[in-house]
Design a protein around this motif. Structure first.
Motif, PDB file in Angstrom:
ATOM      1  N   LEU A  51       9.351   1.383  -3.406  1.00  0.00           N
ATOM      2  CA  LEU A  51       8.187   0.509  -3.329  1.00  0.00           C
ATOM      3  C   LEU A  51       7.122   1.051  -2.374  1.00  0.00           C
ATOM      4  O   LEU A  51       5.927   0.961  -2.656  1.00  0.00           O
ATOM      5  CB  LEU A  51       8.609  -0.897  -2.884  1.00  0.00           C
ATOM      6  N   GLN A  52       7.561   1.625  -1.245  1.00  0.00           N
ATOM      7  CA  GLN A  52       6.598   2.120  -0.269  1.00  0.00           C
ATOM      8  C   GLN A  52       5.778   3.275  -0.841  1.00  0.00           C
ATOM      9  O   GLN A  52       4.567   3.375  -0.583  1.00  0.00           O
ATOM     10  CB  GLN A  52       7.305   2.568   1.012  1.00  0.00           C
ATOM     11  N   MET A  53       6.410   4.154  -1.615  1.00  0.00           N
ATOM     12  CA  MET A  53       5.677   5.259  -2.229  1.00  0.00           C
ATOM     13  C   MET A  53       4.613   4.733  -3.191  1.00  0.00           C
ATOM     14  O   MET A  53       3.497   5.260  -3.244  1.00  0.00           O
ATOM     15  CB  MET A  53       6.633   6.196  -2.970  1.00  0.00           C
ATOM     16  N   THR A  54       4.979   3.689  -3.942  1.00  0.00           N
ATOM     17  CA  THR A  54       4.017   3.094  -4.875  1.00  0.00           C
ATOM     18  C   THR A  54       2.846   2.488  -4.114  1.00  0.00           C
ATOM     19  O   THR A  54       1.676   2.714  -4.454  1.00  0.00           O
ATOM     20  CB  THR A  54       4.706   2.026  -5.734  1.00  0.00           C
ATOM     21  N   HIS A  86      11.764  -9.671  -8.408  1.00  0.00           N
ATOM     22  CA  HIS A  86      12.270 -10.647  -7.447  1.00  0.00           C
ATOM     23  C   HIS A  86      11.164 -10.925  -6.427  1.00  0.00           C
ATOM     24  O   HIS A  86      10.357 -10.036  -6.121  1.00  0.00           O
ATOM     25  CB  HIS A  86      13.520 -10.087  -6.746  1.00  0.00           C
ATOM     26  N   PRO A  87      11.110 -12.144  -5.867  1.00  0.00           N
ATOM     27  CA  PRO A  87      10.068 -12.450  -4.877  1.00  0.00           C
ATOM     28  C   PRO A  87      10.034 -11.498  -3.691  1.00  0.00           C
ATOM     29  O   PRO A  87       8.953 -11.221  -3.154  1.00  0.00           O
ATOM     30  CB  PRO A  87      10.438 -13.876  -4.422  1.00  0.00           C
ATOM     31  N   ASP A  88      11.189 -10.969  -3.284  1.00  0.00           N
ATOM     32  CA  ASP A  88      11.209 -10.047  -2.140  1.00  0.00           C
ATOM     33  C   ASP A  88      10.354  -8.815  -2.397  1.00  0.00           C
ATOM     34  O   ASP A  88       9.722  -8.284  -1.466  1.00  0.00           O
ATOM     35  CB  ASP A  88      12.647  -9.625  -1.813  1.00  0.00           C
ATOM     36  N   GLU A  89      10.342  -8.329  -3.641  1.00  0.00           N
ATOM     37  CA  GLU A  89       9.517  -7.164  -3.975  1.00  0.00           C
ATOM     38  C   GLU A  89       8.033  -7.515  -3.867  1.00  0.00           C
ATOM     39  O   GLU A  89       7.232  -6.733  -3.356  1.00  0.00           O
ATOM     40  CB  GLU A  89       9.861  -6.668  -5.378  1.00  0.00           C
ATOM     41  N   SER A 141      -2.569  -7.650  -3.368  1.00  0.00           N
ATOM     42  CA  SER A 141      -1.750  -7.108  -4.450  1.00  0.00           C
ATOM     43  C   SER A 141      -1.614  -8.108  -5.603  1.00  0.00           C
ATOM     44  O   SER A 141      -1.547  -9.322  -5.399  1.00  0.00           O
ATOM     45  CB  SER A 141      -0.351  -6.761  -3.930  1.00  0.00           C
ATOM     46  N   VAL A 142      -1.561  -7.557  -6.815  1.00  0.00           N
ATOM     47  CA  VAL A 142      -1.377  -8.359  -8.031  1.00  0.00           C
ATOM     48  C   VAL A 142      -0.119  -7.871  -8.732  1.00  0.00           C
ATOM     49  O   VAL A 142       0.163  -6.671  -8.775  1.00  0.00           O
ATOM     50  CB  VAL A 142      -2.607  -8.248  -8.965  1.00  0.00           C
ATOM     51  N   PHE A 143       0.624  -8.822  -9.317  1.00  0.00           N
ATOM     52  CA  PHE A 143       1.946  -8.506  -9.873  1.00  0.00           C
ATOM     53  C   PHE A 143       2.102  -8.960 -11.316  1.00  0.00           C
ATOM     54  O   PHE A 143       1.439  -9.886 -11.771  1.00  0.00           O
ATOM     55  CB  PHE A 143       3.047  -9.203  -9.057  1.00  0.00           C
ATOM     56  N   SER A 144       3.025  -8.301 -11.995  1.00  0.00           N
ATOM     57  CA  SER A 144       3.609  -8.815 -13.226  1.00  0.00           C
ATOM     58  C   SER A 144       5.034  -9.206 -12.862  1.00  0.00           C
ATOM     59  O   SER A 144       5.883  -8.344 -12.619  1.00  0.00           O
ATOM     60  CB  SER A 144       3.607  -7.751 -14.323  1.00  0.00           C
TER      61      SER A 144
END
Length: 320
Positions: free
Chosen positions: A168-171, A190-193, A204-207
């Protein structure tokens, strides 16, 4: 020349000019693509926020699948945008030397001329490998890096990064490096991500995978803003969707159904068309498909023209 002959000549000239204009317009259309103009992360959030007066959105799963065009390639993304506005779910993975490239599978065999695990190759070793289309035909296209795709996508579309083997950090670091939070979003399971990404960038925006009421409540308890996500609720039209539509739409999130693992598998275009229209009638705000061009034609009558969100939809010339 008498009057009758002059009139005939005028009509012939008019007809010729009409055909010429139509031909020029068609040629011009082939040199244009549909683009999404988003200037800031706030625009991206506004684009996806559920308002009840939204444009039905098309998501190209891995870019789309058309003969001659391989999945997860810039050529495929551009070909899709020639036909319809769309955003794209894509699959970053790491090479042996930690270069982020696009590849759905952990192995090269299905989609390229290479063999074995992607992670066993350095990026330099991948450069001579060529991508295959969905029928297994070898193309002239090479495996793209995520950085290349991000720079191509700027000012054109939205990229939804699936989570494969990239930390995740690399992204988060790559999105920051490219200043791309106005058009790059991340798939989270998962919410933690989601909370991790929000800690790195509050915009940040998520799917987000939210297939049940329990999962909705998990995101709610974690404090992840629903106005900064789209919710993937599953691959099928079913009665349970109604509860999720109500919960998520009321919280400000659009709901997405993906046909990639379900209705895209139907044998005929007529069957698929009926299925795509059923998804639109069911209440989904976003439909994802391996066949975004076919999907767009099937649901064109469901796309609202009188919504303020039309301001994000533009045409642009293809840059050579």
């Amino acid at each position: 020349m008498n009057l009758i002959m002059k009139r005939r000549s005028f009509r012939t000239l008019t007809a010729f000019l009409s055909v010429l204009i139509i031909g020029l317009q068609a040629a011009e259309a082939q040199n244009e693509i549909n683009v999404l103009k988003l200037k800031s992360a706030k625009d991206l959030q506004a684009f996806f926020k559920y308002t009840g007066n939204d444009v039905l959105l098309i998501a190209g799963h891995r870019g789309g699948m058309v003969n001659g065009f391989p999945e997860n390639s810039i050529a495929t993304f551009e070909n899709t945008l020639k036909h319809t506005p769309a955003f794209f779910e894509i699959d970053p993975r790491l090479t042996k030397d930690s270069v982020m490239v696009l590849m759905h599978d952990a192995t090269l065999d299905r989609t390229t001329t290479g063999k074995g695990k992607l992670s066993d190759y350095t990026y330099a070793q991948l450069k001579d490998i060529r991508l295959k289309d969905a029928e297994g035909n070898v193309t002239d296209f090479a495996i793209p890096t995520l950085s290349e795709v991000i720079e191509w996508g700027r000012g054109k579309t939205i990229l939804n990064l699936d989570h494969k083997d990239v930390p995740l950090q690399m992204t988060a670091d790559l999105i920051r490096k490219h200043k791309a939070d106005n058009f790059v979003m991340m798939t989270v399971h998962h919410p933690d991500e989601a909370l991790f990404y929000l800690k790195n960038n509050k915009n940040s925006v998520f799917s987000a995978f939210i297939k049940t009421k329990k999962e909705f409540e998990d995101y709610q308890k974690a404090g992840v803003p629903f106005t900064q996500m789209i919710a993937y609720i599953g691959p099928h039209v079913k009665p349970d969707n109604k509860e999720l539509y109500a919960l998520l739409n009321n919280a400000g999130a659009m709901c997405m159904i993906s046909a990639a693992s379900s209705y895209d598998k139907l044998k005929t275009a007529e069957e698929r068309r009926a299925a795509y229209q059923a998804i639109a009638r069911d209440g989904a705000s976003i439909i994802e498909s391996d066949y975004p061009i076919e999907l767009a034609d099937a649901v064109k009558d469901f796309v609202k023209k009188d919504t303020p969100k039309q301001k994000f939809f533009k045409k642009a010339p293809i840059k050579k």
